[in-house]
Structure formats: C-alpha cells, structure tokens
Scaffold this active site. Structure first.
Site, short mmCIF file in Angstrom:
data_model
loop_
_atom_site.label_atom_id
_atom_site.label_comp_id
_atom_site.label_asym_id
_atom_site.label_seq_id
_atom_site.Cartn_x
_atom_site.Cartn_y
_atom_site.Cartn_z
NE ARG A 108 30.25 -24.11 -128.14
CZ ARG A 108 29.81 -23.99 -129.36
NH1 ARG A 108 30.14 -22.93 -130.07
NH2 ARG A 108 29.08 -24.93 -129.93
CB SER A 184 29.40 -34.21 -128.06
OG SER A 184 28.77 -33.00 -128.33
CG ASP A 237 28.88 -33.30 -131.35
OD1 ASP A 237 28.37 -34.40 -131.60
OD2 ASP A 237 30.11 -33.15 -131.18
C1 BGC Z 1 31.21 -39.15 -129.58
C2 BGC Z 1 30.06 -38.65 -130.40
C3 BGC Z 1 30.33 -37.21 -130.81
C4 BGC Z 1 31.68 -37.10 -131.49
C5 BGC Z 1 32.03 -35.68 -131.90
C6 BGC Z 1 32.53 -38.95 -130.31
O1 BGC Z 1 33.59 -39.34 -129.52
O2 BGC Z 1 31.04 -40.53 -129.30
O3 BGC Z 1 28.85 -38.74 -129.69
O4 BGC Z 1 29.32 -36.80 -131.69
O5 BGC Z 1 32.69 -37.55 -130.62
O6 BGC Z 1 32.04 -34.81 -130.84
#
Ligand code: BGC
Length: 505
Positions: A108, A184, A237
């Site tokens: 996004r 993320s 995130d």
């Molecule tokens: C990632 C995190 C992320 C989470 C939610 C996990 O698989 O390792 O960095 O915050 O997913 O998206």
C-alpha cells in the site's frame, strides 16, 4: 409348496439376511469410524488445551524470554529488535508525508496530510496493489534482466512514483519527499532509517535480500526511476500501529498484529535494554520489536499437527508461536486435523478428497466462515466444504464436528495471543502483579492501551471474543478494566508516515 417355491423362499430369506448383515455391518463400521473421529477430536482438545493456569505459564515465559532477549543478542528466541524509534507522534506534526507498507502479497502506498490542529490527519489517501507472486517468492527462474530483489524494489518504486504523480501534491517542505517505509519482516537496525533484513517469514523468500539494507534498496530504486524521496523511517508494521494509536491516545504502550503473520512491539525503558549499554534517548525509552512470532516455550500446548506442520515448512524450528496463531497457519492446522480424520476415520465417507490432501488448500478465512456459521443446519459449513474443498453431501453431524475442530484451533490461537499480550504487560509492570519483582501493586492501576491490527482480530468475531475473554481471565476482571485493546485502522501504513513526520520535527 413346490420345490421351486421353497427354494425361492429360502433364497429370498438368505438375500434378506445378507442385506440385513450388510446393513448391520455398515452401521457398525460407521459407528466405529465415528468413534475414531470423536477420539481424534478429544485428543486434539486435550493437546490444544489452554487452561488459565497454562496461559499464566505462557505469560511468565513470554516475560522471561523478553528479558533474556534484551540482555544479549541470541539470549532468547525473541530477537527484541531495537527500532531507534524513541519518540512517538503526539499530534503536533505538520506537513505532507508518505507511507509505503510492504508485508504481504499486497503493498500500500499512502499520503498523509497533517494539519494545524492537534490530532488532525487532514487527508490521507491509500492505494493498494498486488505484487506479482513471482517477485516475492521467486528466485530468478523467470527471465528478469536484474536480480529478482532489484526487480521487486523497482516495481515498488515505480508504483510509488505513479502514486505521487497522480496525487500531484508537493513535498513536505524543502528537499525530497519523506517516506515512512513499513517493512513487516525482521530487520536489524542501527538507525531509524536503515535496516538489515535478518530473514523472511510468512512464506516469502526473495533471493539476494537477506543481509542487505532494505531501505537502501528502496532508495536506490526510487533514485533510478527518478523519484525524489527519502526513507525517513523504516519500521515494522507493529511499530506503525503503535505510532498511530499513540497519536490518538498517549496511553498506548504496545501494539500487536494478528494477521497473516503475528508480532508485537512495545515501549521499553532504555536502561532495561542491557544488550545496548549506554543507549541514550531524549525520552528515556525506545520501541522494541519483539518478533514474538518466534517465541517458544515448553508450556505452549503443541499437538502432533503442529509438529508435522513445522517439519514440513520451509522455516523449520522457526516462528513457532506464529505457526500456532497467525492467519497463514490456522487453516492449515485445521486441514491437517480433517485430513487425518478422513484417512483414519473416514470422516467424509469413502470418496477421495484430493483437495483436502493439498497443503494450504483450507485457508483461515474459510475456517472463520465455518466457525461463525450461525444457521441451524450449518449451511455455510456445507458451502465452504463444497466450494472450497470439493467435499459434497457432508451430513450435519459431521459438519458439527468440523466446526468443533475450527473452534479448538482458533480458540487456542486467540488465547495464546492473549497470554502474549499479558506477558508484555507483565514485562513493563502493567499487569498488576508488580512485574518481575512480584508482589501485588497498590492503588489504582494505570491505564494501558494495546493497539491491535490484523484480519484475525479485526475480521473474525469469535477470535476477538476468545482473545478479549482470555485477557480478562488471566488478569482478573478488575485489573482487566485498565487494559484497553484498541483496534487501529491502517496503522501500519499511516503510522509509518506519522513517524516520518515525527523525525523531521
Ligand atoms: C514478521 C513480523 C511482522 C508480522 C506481522 C511476521 O511474520 O516476522 O516482522 O510484524 O509477521 O506482519
């Protein structure tokens, strides 16, 4: 009676007898099969049980592991990553900022305009775009002129450029436009605007990226496509979610994502971050990205289905908590249970059920639909089984059992996530227990807001109910009153743009 007639009568009786025997046999077989399916369900329920006492052990283990992860790198499966975000938006920010949110199959791009009045996000515009699958999980099998990760970042940079041009807005003052980049996946940060990718999760793997600075990859791609934009903040995130929630409510102490993946972050005192001695921030605190998806404890109620799922996954022994909780895996756990029941107990009769044998064919949204089917004859369950898995004509009794399986798996996930949240509260002394030192706190507990985002909590009512209920159960009704679980919307993206603004103040 003639001989022929007698023979016919005897023949008829024999046939009737055979039919009766066959019918009885069938009933016995069915009963036995049903017994086996019911036994498998009981076994699942036992293995996945999350009593309050068990959840409290998980709470303690989470707090202990957080502590260990802060003491030294590699001290725990919890990475406890420093984010270098030491101040959070409070509503005094002004200007135009961009956010880019990359964490799943879509990304996004958004623009946030902050006005003169406190708490006013004057305008924000979001555009969601899918990323071609091959760019996220591929190696260079398809003929690309560039290494695949450069293709990925260039693809994104081009989309950001198109968005900026379409918006036709100026920048946030002199110099390049400012971007908050939400990425993320776990990154090791030495500053708020850079970060080395540690590993991929959620089934993604892009060759050439692990060990590289993802903010630089993006900046170089933006430069290449002729976009004057700078990554002011590279954030997880969870950190974006925390920032947005804090912008609206300064009592926000932690943020949790329960979507395709799961994770949490929180505000820690710098003097508690032992592995980084001498860390000085003006606020005396810093946001720590727990990466709780990788949490592990012997107290977690693990079933043979979890063990098999892990063994067959590309990231074995990794992301153990995530594999019990997040949207990427819940459907797959349910599928494994149903598949075993179909093999060992003929749950869906004798016809083959090839789709059920296919890993990840049962997705978590399908589990939610079946679980939340309120119709007396479980029509939705029948529809999902038929349309999603091509299993037709499933009797009501079996449909009820399918719902039970969904319930056990989702309830466990929600309750474990609740224990994780209370674990964080315990670590920062907000659970009413007096934290590590022990001893009940005196006086009225301080209000603690935990921001939550992600499809499982936001879009799956039963999951949310189970989670909320478990938080109260663990904390006790009175203490639970001071804990607010607050859903944020678009926090991961908008929050990153807010952080970009906080950093240029
Ligand atoms: C990632 C995190 C992320 C989470 C939610 C996990 O698989 O390792 O960095 O915050 O997913 O998206």
């Amino acid at each position: 009676m003639g001989r022929a007639a007698a023979a016919a009568a005897v023949g008829g009786a024999v046939a009737a007898c055979a039919v009766a025997t066959w019918l009885v046999g069938r009933r016995v077989r069915r009963r036995r099969r049903w017994g086996r399916a019911a036994a498998a369900l009981r076994e699942l329920e036992g293995g996945a049980a999350t009593s309050t006492a068990r959840l409290r052990q998980v709470v303690d283990a989470m707090a202990v592991e957080m502590h260990a992860g802060l003491a030294s790198d590699g001290g725990s499966k919890l990475k406890m990553l420093l984010t270098f975000v030491d101040s959070l938006p409070d509503g005094s920010e002004k200007g135009t900022f961009y956010g880019l949110d990359l964490g799943g199959t879509n990304f996004r791009v958004l623009r946030v305009e902050l006005g003169e009045t406190k708490s006013a996000i004057v305008d924000s515009r979001v555009e969601t775009q899918p990323i071609p699958r091959v760019l996220l999980s591929g190696s260079n099998e398809v003929d690309f002129p560039l290494p695949i990760f450069l293709e990925l970042f260039e693809f994104i940079a081009r989309a950001v450029k198109a968005f900026v041009e379409k918006e036709g807005k100026g920048d946030s003052g002199d110099g390049p436009r400012r971007l908050g980049f939400t990425f993320s996946f776990p990154v090791h940060q030495k500053s708020v605007s850079s970060g080395i990718l540690i590993k991929w999760s959620k089934g993604f793997a892009v060759e050439g990226t692990v060990g590289g600075d993802v903010a630089r990859f993006l900046e170089e791609a933006m430069l290449k496509v002729g976009l004057d934009m700078k990554v002011s903040a590279l954030v997880n995130d969870t950190v974006g979610t925390l920032a947005l929630s804090h912008y609206h409510d300064e009592d926000t102490v932690a943020a949790v994502i329960i979507g395709t993946g799961t994770n949490a972050c929180y505000v820690e005192r710098t003097d508690a971050i032992i592995k980084c001695q001498g860390l000085l921030t003006s606020s005396g605190g810093m946001v720590v990205n727990i990466e709780w998806g990788n949490f592990w404890s012997s107290h977690l109620p693990r079933t043979p289905y979890d063990v098999e799922l892990d063994e067959e996954s590309p990231n074995k022994n990794d992301q153990g908590f995530e594999k019990m909780i997040s949207g990427m895996y819940l459907g797959e756990i349910v599928r494994r249970v149903l598949w075993r029941m179909s093999q060992e107990a003929g749950l869906f009769g004798d016809a083959p059920v090839p789709l059920l044998a296919t890993p990840f064919s049962l997705r978590t949204p399908m589990v939610a639909e079946m679980h939340e089917d309120g119709s007396p004859d479980l029509r939705e369950v029948a529809r999902v089984l038929e349309e999603g898995l091509q299993i037709r004509g499933v009797p009501l009794k079996t449909r009820r059992l399918v719902v039970r399986v969904c319930d056990v798996v989702s309830r466990r996930a929600a309750r474990l996530a609740a224990a994780g949240i209370v674990g964080i509260l315990k670590k920062i002394g907000r659970d009413g227990s007096g934290g590590f030192a022990g001893g009940r706190m005196k006086g009225k507990p301080r209000r603690s807001v935990v921001a939550i985002e992600g499809g499982l909590y936001v879009g799956y009512g039963m999951f949310r109910e189970y989670l909320d209920e478990a938080v109260s159960e663990i904390l006790g009704e009175e203490m639970a009153q001071s804990v607010v679980l607050r859903v944020t919307e678009d926090g991961s993206g908008v929050g990153a743009a807010l952080l970009a603004s906080t950093l240029v103040r």
